[in-house]
Design an enzyme around this catalytic site. Structure first.
Site, mmCIF file in Angstrom:
data_model
loop_
_atom_site.group_PDB
_atom_site.id
_atom_site.type_symbol
_atom_site.label_atom_id
_atom_site.label_comp_id
_atom_site.label_asym_id
_atom_site.label_seq_id
_atom_site.Cartn_x
_atom_site.Cartn_y
_atom_site.Cartn_z
ATOM 1 C CG ASN A 12 45.186 38.996 48.414
ATOM 2 O OD1 ASN A 12 44.774 40.116 48.091
ATOM 3 N ND2 ASN A 12 45.977 38.264 47.642
ATOM 4 C CE LYS A 14 43.695 36.340 45.349
ATOM 5 N NZ LYS A 14 44.046 35.191 44.555
ATOM 6 C CG HIS A 98 49.800 37.397 45.587
ATOM 7 N ND1 HIS A 98 49.327 36.793 44.445
ATOM 8 C CD2 HIS A 98 49.072 36.904 46.611
ATOM 9 C CE1 HIS A 98 48.343 35.964 44.786
ATOM 10 N NE2 HIS A 98 48.168 36.020 46.084
ATOM 11 C CD GLU A 100 46.424 36.352 42.161
ATOM 12 O OE1 GLU A 100 46.089 37.449 42.645
ATOM 13 O OE2 GLU A 100 45.865 35.281 42.471
ATOM 14 C CD GLU A 170 49.693 33.150 48.984
ATOM 15 O OE1 GLU A 170 48.629 33.036 49.595
ATOM 16 O OE2 GLU A 170 49.852 33.947 48.047
ATOM 17 N N GLY A 176 43.661 29.752 44.414
ATOM 18 C CA GLY A 176 42.417 29.926 43.671
ATOM 19 C C GLY A 176 41.990 28.703 42.885
ATOM 20 C CB SER A 216 42.655 26.174 47.955
ATOM 21 O OG SER A 216 42.702 26.585 46.595
HETATM 22 C C1 PEP Z 1 45.910 34.228 47.574
HETATM 23 O O1 PEP Z 1 45.474 34.897 46.652
HETATM 24 O O2 PEP Z 1 46.904 34.608 48.192
HETATM 25 C C2 PEP Z 1 45.256 32.966 47.892
HETATM 26 C C3 PEP Z 1 45.821 32.171 48.731
HETATM 27 O O3 PEP Z 1 44.044 32.727 47.239
HETATM 28 P P1 PEP Z 1 43.022 31.491 47.533
HETATM 29 O O4 PEP Z 1 42.868 31.404 49.030
HETATM 30 O O5 PEP Z 1 41.789 31.862 46.836
HETATM 31 O O6 PEP Z 1 43.691 30.262 46.991
#
Ligand code: PEP
Length: 254
Positions: A12, A14, A98, A100, A170, A176, A216
């Protein structure tokens, strides 16, 4: 460990990468990952790079995903992108709900369910995200939160449609932040998700659905996470923004 279900590793990107940067990244991934057959590899660039990236991945083992879409098929919805528009660029997957988008755009489970139905109606595979906040985990509400998100976000889907869908677990506190869930924490929630899907749909459907972990994920923790019996792949944010990071995650997941 041989998985019954094929792994899917999706990046992703973003709101990152100009078209030129996106092309650099995807050309690098194409070179690095050309020999990989064991994993479904998906990249989810921003909308503005889909057209150019789609040309590069056409003759490769990399599939294209989008980061969101509208629940509407077209019309007076300024700024929105419909499933049919994504299909013009051979997009096959779309991330929905997601955290976000839930946090910054007020997306609800009901909206996610409507978008999922629209995606499936256009033969796109939705990657439907669920996950608890830190305070919800710390106060023992993880399962209740996940249950409510699954009930709401999958409302109205048939068993056949669920099999075409992917669930991404998630935990919001891990996105992040560099704070990854332990393999045991991920496995516990993934197994819980599969049990809930068996109740909501049936055992066989639940067994087939792919459940990805996101939060992460890095090359150093991918192998252990992916070897958990109910972890069928990863949704990767930060580490998918450069060739080495993402290709090592894919290779370490095999
Ligand atoms: C994400 O944005 O779906 C995500 C898992 O980000 P990160 O891997 O940076 O934690």
């Amino acid at each position: 460990m041989v998985k019954e279900r094929k792994l899917i590793i999706a990046g992703n990107w973003k709101m990152n990468k100009t078209v030129a940067e996106a092309l650099d990244l995807v050309n690098g991934l194409k070179r690095e990952l050309a020999a990989v057959k064991e994993v479904d590899i998906v990249v989810c660039p921003p909308f503005t790079a889909l057209s150019e990236v789609s040309k590069v991945v056409l003759d490769s083992n990399i599939r294209l995903g989008a980061q969101d879409m509208s629940q509407h098929i077209g019309g007076a919805y300024t700024g929105e992108i419909a499933a049919g528009m994504l299909k013009e660029f051979s997009v096959r997957y779309v991330i929905l709900g997601h955290s976000e988008r839930r946090q910054f755009n007020g997306e609800t489970d009901a909206l996610v369910a409507t978008k999922a139905a629209a995606a499936l109606g256009a033969s796109l595979k939705p990657i439907i995200c669920v996950g608890e906040l830190l305070h919800q985990r710390e106060s023992g509400q993880t399962e209740a939160v996940i249950e409510a998100q699954l009930e709401g976000s999958l409302k109205g889907l048939t068993k056949g449609q669920l099999e075409e869908s992917i669930i991404a677990y998630e935990p919001v506190w891990a996105i992040g932040t560099g704070k990854v869930a332990t393999p045991q924490q991920a496995q516990e929630v993934h197994a819980y998700i599969r049990r809930r899907l068996a109740i909501m749909f049936d055992e066989s459907t639940a067994r087939h659905v792919r459940i990805q972990y996101g939060g992460s994920v890095k090359s150093s923790n991918a192998r252990e996470l992916m070897s958990q019996p109910d972890v069928d792949g990863a949704l990767v944010g930060g580490a998918s923004l450069e060739v080495r990071g993402f290709s090592d995650i894919v290779k370490n997941s095999i």
